[in-house]
Design an enzyme around this catalytic site. Structure first.
Site, PDB file in Angstrom:
ATOM      1  CB  ILE A  34       6.170  -2.935   2.250  1.00 37.72           C
ATOM      2  CG1 ILE A  34       6.928  -3.384   1.023  1.00 37.72           C
ATOM      3  CG2 ILE A  34       5.359  -1.686   1.957  1.00 37.72           C
ATOM      4  CD1 ILE A  34       6.039  -3.921  -0.092  1.00 37.72           C
ATOM      5  CG  ASN A  91      -2.964   5.137  11.549  1.00 33.61           C
ATOM      6  OD1 ASN A  91      -2.796   5.778  12.576  1.00 33.61           O
ATOM      7  ND2 ASN A  91      -1.963   4.830  10.734  1.00 33.61           N
ATOM      8  CD  GLU A  99      -1.455   5.499   3.417  1.00 28.15           C
ATOM      9  OE1 GLU A  99      -0.686   4.563   3.154  1.00 28.15           O
ATOM     10  OE2 GLU A  99      -1.115   6.693   3.423  1.00 28.15           O
ATOM     11  CG  HIS A 104      -2.844  -2.159   9.697  1.00 28.75           C
ATOM     12  ND1 HIS A 104      -3.954  -1.908   8.918  1.00 28.75           N
ATOM     13  CD2 HIS A 104      -2.080  -1.048   9.620  1.00 28.75           C
ATOM     14  CE1 HIS A 104      -3.857  -0.697   8.398  1.00 28.75           C
ATOM     15  NE2 HIS A 104      -2.735  -0.143   8.810  1.00 28.75           N
ATOM     16  CG  HIS A 106       1.329   0.982  12.071  1.00 27.91           C
ATOM     17  ND1 HIS A 106       1.969   1.077  10.856  1.00 27.91           N
ATOM     18  CD2 HIS A 106       0.030   1.285  11.825  1.00 27.91           C
ATOM     19  CE1 HIS A 106       1.102   1.432   9.914  1.00 27.91           C
ATOM     20  NE2 HIS A 106      -0.086   1.572  10.481  1.00 27.91           N
TER      21      HIS A 106
END
Ligand code: AMP
Length: 118
Positions: A34, A91, A99, A104, A106
């Protein structure tokens, strides 16, 4: 860390929030970030409830692991960055500055992404 089913990616998997979808199969979903940090910024996630890559590596079923890894070239191909290259990062936890507490990867590309860590 216990998996929080209220996290934003769990909501996307459940269809409560529509993603800008790139790829989907029964075990994996990929969609555009997003808030893209590069020209191309996608996220690739397992549909199973895994907080991060540590938990995934320890407890995911083999077919889930295979599906996630096999999705990587499919997503790169769909985004047109398979030949030019890209960075794939995940991460983990506090020091990794994660976060969203759902695993996930990236996928960053579409332009040179620079040095790994400044
Ligand atoms: P991380 O810091 O590794 O947990 O990255 C979380 C990523 O999720 C950030 O790059 C956010 O921009 C992205 N993100 C948060 N909410 C959404 C959403 N609803 N759709 C797509 N990407 C999101």
């Amino acid at each position: 860390m216990t998996y929080d089913p209220g996290n934003i990616f769990a909501k996307i998997i459940r269809g409560e929030i529509p993603p800008k979808k790139i790829y989907e199969d029964d075990k994996v979903l990929a969609f555009h970030d997003i808030s893209p940090k590069k020209k191309v910024h996608a996220l690739i996630i397992p549909k199973g409830p895994y907080v991060d890559a540590t938990v995934f590596g320890e407890s995911a079923k083999e077919d889930e692991i295979v599906a996630l890894v096999r999705a990587v070239p499919k997503v790169a191909e769909a985004l047109g960055i398979k030949e030019s290259g890209y960075r794939l990062i995940t991460n983990i936890g506090a020091h990794g500055h994660q976060e969203v507490p759902h695993l996930h990867f990236h996928m960053l590309g579409g332009e040179p992404v620079g040095k790994m860590v400044e």
